[in-house]
Design a protein around this motif. Sequence first.
Motif: not given
Length: 164
Positions: A8, A56, A61-62, A66, A68
């Motif tokens: 990410t 997360s 974020y996962r 993505g 939250p």
Amino acid sequence: MADDSGTTEQAELTEAEKRQNVIRLAFDDDAAKLEAFVEEIRRVIPENTGVVLRGSAVTGYRWKDGAPFDADGPGTSDLDLTLVGHRVLDFYKITGFFVPGVHSRPLSDEDPDIAPALIPLRQKLMAMVGRPVNIQGTRDFVMYLRGELIGQPYLTLIDKRDDE
């Protein structure tokens, strides 16, 4: 947001930013709650075991989609603890490993009995944070691969000494 490699943009967060995310998202913006959580872990883990928090709660974020933290409602995102060092692997049954003696599956709702000695800790931690807490065990080199080479962000909660 996730990129094609599964890492990410959040991987570039500083330690201070990761810690602030964790406190804000998982500990009601109260650093003392995080410290109490860490102390509970410290009481149980073997000497010279590191502890990191991944997922997360660290990035916000996962990584898969993505979404939250707590996208599905308050308390729905879990906390992913990884205990780092060879001694902690003794807590896990042989059936509780991805790679026996190297990298465990997480003690979780899906695998609730793979590390019987860690169940009371998990229950206490979940009561403290009001959400699922998963506890995985791994050797140092696996954590290095995941964190440094693959770029999966994590926040160190308890440092592991390098004197083994």
